[in-house]
Design an enzyme around this catalytic site. Structure first.
Site, PDB file in Angstrom:
ATOM      1  CG  ASP A   1      -2.294   0.647   0.877  1.00 32.28           C
ATOM      2  OD1 ASP A   1      -2.273   1.820   0.459  1.00 32.28           O
ATOM      3  OD2 ASP A   1      -3.355   0.004   1.022  1.00 32.28           O
TER       4      ASP A   1
ATOM      5  CG  HIS B   1      -4.446   2.458  -2.066  1.00 33.65           C
ATOM      6  ND1 HIS B   1      -4.401   3.098  -0.844  1.00 33.65           N
ATOM      7  CD2 HIS B   1      -5.750   2.468  -2.442  1.00 33.65           C
ATOM      8  CE1 HIS B   1      -5.621   3.471  -0.489  1.00 33.65           C
ATOM      9  NE2 HIS B   1      -6.460   3.111  -1.442  1.00 33.65           N
TER      10      HIS B   1
ATOM     11  CD  GLU C   1     -10.153   3.895  -0.759  1.00 34.36           C
ATOM     12  OE1 GLU C   1     -10.986   4.381   0.018  1.00 34.36           O
ATOM     13  OE2 GLU C   1      -9.056   3.454  -0.393  1.00 34.36           O
TER      14      GLU C   1
HETATM   15  C1  ACM Z   1     -11.052  -0.484   0.682  1.00 29.85           C
HETATM   16  O1  ACM Z   1     -11.467  -0.473   1.836  1.00 29.85           O
HETATM   17  N1  ACM Z   1     -10.581   0.629   0.126  1.00 29.85           N
HETATM   18  C2  ACM Z   1     -11.035  -1.691  -0.111  1.00 29.85           C
END
Ligand code: ACM
Ligand code: ZN
Length: 560
Positions: free
Chosen positions: A213, A287, A351
């Protein structure tokens, strides 16, 4: 003819039994609750030592059950202080003073994860068509013993008695999962193994390992060593946390860590021995700050990037207009596929903040060439290309809700955290449920935050997890087989220690295990809360922290 003296001895013995085994007693506290369980009179006594009238209890296995027999023996050896012999046998029925694990006579309709467990005063038989089922039979057998059986040291003075039962059991869902984020904070190999043990106790079979991440890259990739040399570390603990809350600082003052490929292989083997499949997640295209800190050339801007931003949003994104980005990601995935034998490779996909793509000439040129109208289409292009790579390695792609936008090949699966399960299942995709409302174990366990460790937000009480139904109410019966199961997600921004991770996971994961294993019709909150204290004793014996239901009376949620 009945021998009068023996009858008397038996009567005296029965009278001395603990009240818990009286005919009107509560059924044993097995979590998750088995599909079908009948109680019978009497007990089987495990004899680690043997005595004047009895030899030591043996474990007998057919050739397929050797490993499961060894697993049982090693668990029993720790707490009883005695080694148990594991012998191969051709016996297919109850053997006096033995625990027999066999595929012989196993009921095929219980499936590969199902088992039959018979405990009689004379002995124990576990039948399963597959070692996975036998392993779950062993978990139920261990749960029939006093919780002390889960101690990692010899516990003296315990009577190792098992109530007589007949259990026929199999899981409701085939995906019974737990996700751990090791990017926001790093957890060691031993810490991950402790989580796997607690999962095995609850018949959970899917460990989703969020390895990558923005805040850290945790898996060694031989071709790109900077991913871990640079991307595995930061200077600050971040998230406004007290540095003392974590043990992940190195002697050189760097915060973080990573797993070598040997570590990964060891953990994969540890999980396999517990019938747990590991689903590795390599996040893309968003991410990805940690990767871009190591290799800024795969970004749109060229960097620089840092994993040391205090809180706030930072969501590094790969350049989708650069062919070298795809070569890099495909090289990484080739090594990941070598390390992880499971069917699914998770590529994130959630995201994605498209600001950099909007400003990037290469990304804009790609959109023009490919006839893509908006940045969401470019994300779809990215994931579809990666899907081909995953498929070329003989694996299936799985990703978060967002990867559904724009269409996917039929063998991609969706992990629903933000909707789309019904639509995906109706379009023929398999779906794992992990909705924000019911499966996010980073949410608070009480509305009274003053008694809880700081959390990201939300409110997810134990009772809500227990009441969760994975099959969407709107999904027609003919598509329901696409719902593979459910999992809890534990994002660790505010959990810098294993104790804290466990505090947030348990006992909510005990409740979720029942949601994904036990028949829907058996959901019974008062009965679950009756069994739960015994299950929590097991966690204590395993050294696993958990939230006490009277509130945060357990101070050890962090290493502060
Ligand atoms: C997430 O909680 N962004 C998968
Ligand atoms: Zn770009």
């Amino acid at each position: 003819m009945k021998h009068p003296i023996r009858t008397l001895i038996v009567a005296a013995f029965l009278a001395s039994l603990p009240a818990v085994f009286a005919a009107d007693a509560n059924p044993p506290a097995i979590v998750p609750l088995p599909q079908k369980m009948e109680m019978h009179e009497g007990v089987f006594t495990l004899r680690p030592q043997g005595g004047v009238f009895h030899g030591r209890t043996k474990i007998l296995v057919d050739s397929a059950m050797q490993e499961t027999g060894q697993y049982l023996a090693s668990r029993l050896a720790k707490s009883t202080g005695r080694a148990f012999a594991v012998n191969n046998t051709a016996q297919t029925d109850l053997v006096n003073n033995a625990i027999l694990l066999t595929a012989s006579g196993a009921k095929a309709d219980l499936g590969p994860e199902g088992y039959e467990l018979v405990v009689e005063p004379g002995g124990v038989v576990i039948r399963a068509i597959d070692p996975a089922g036998a392993f779950y039979g062993v978990q139920s057998l261990l749960q029939l013993l006093p919780p002390e059986v889960f101690a990692d040291h010899h516990v003296a003075g315990v009577e190792w008695i098992i109530p007589c039962v007949h259990i026929e059991d199999q899981p409701r869902f085939k995906w019974r999962g737990f996700m751990l984020d090791v990017s926001r904070h790093f957890f060691t190999k031993t810490e991950v193994e402790q989580i796997l043990d607690a999962m095995a106790l609850h018949k959970l079979n899917s460990f989703h390992w969020h390895l990558v991440d923005d805040q850290g890259w945790r898996v060694e990739i031989k071709k790109y060593p900077r991913l871990t040399q640079v991307g595995g570390w930061r200077k600050e603990i971040g998230f406004k946390l007290d540095p003392k809350a974590s043990t992940a600082y190195g002697p050189d003052g760097r915060y973080g860590g990573f797993y070598t490929q040997d570590d990964i292989r060891e953990i994969v083997a540890y999980a396999q021995a517990r019938h747990i499949n590991i689903v590795p997640e390599i996040e893309m295209p968003g991410h990805s700050t940690a990767a871009l800190m190591a290799y800024p050339e795969f970004s749109c801007t060229g960097g620089p990037f840092t994993t040391d931003l205090p809180g706030g949003i930072f969501n590094g994104i790969y350049c989708a207009g650069n062919e070298q980005t795809f070569a890099f990601v495909e090289d990484v995935l080739a090594e990941i596929c070598d390390l992880f034998p499971g069917k699914y490779i998770h590529v994130g996909g959630d995201e994605v903040l498209p600001d950099n793509w909007k400003a990037c000439p290469k990304c804009q040129a790609r959109m023009q060439q490919e006839g893509l109208h908006k940045e969401a289409d470019l994300e779809n292009y990215f994931i579809r290309r990666i899907e081909k790579c995953v498929n070329a390695h003989g694996r299936n792609l799985i990703g978060w809700s967002e990867i559904r936008e724009g269409g996917l090949a039929q063998n991609a699966a969706i992990m629903d955290w933000a909707g789309g399960a019904t639509e995906a299942a109706m379009a023929g995709h398999d779906v794992v449920m992990s909705p924000l409302a019911d499966c996010y174990f980073d949410h608070y366990q009480s509305e009274d935050h003053s008694t809880e460790p700081h959390a990201i937000g939300g409110f997810l009480p134990l009772s809500q997890v227990y009441a969760y139904e994975p099959v969407p109410a709107t999904l027609d019966a003919k598509y329901q087989s696409h719902i593979l199961g459910a999992q809890a997600n534990e994002w660790t921004e505010y959990m810098p220690s294993l104790k804290h991770v466990e505090y947030m996971a348990f006992p909510r994961l005990c409740a979720l295990s029942e949601v994904v294993w036990s028949p829907k019709s058996s959901r019974n909150w008062p009965d679950f809360t009756r069994r739960l204290p015994v299950d929590c004793r097991r966690l204590e014996m395993l050294g696993v922290n958990y939230r006490h239901q009277t509130g945060n009376t357990n101070p050890a949620y962090s290493a502060k």
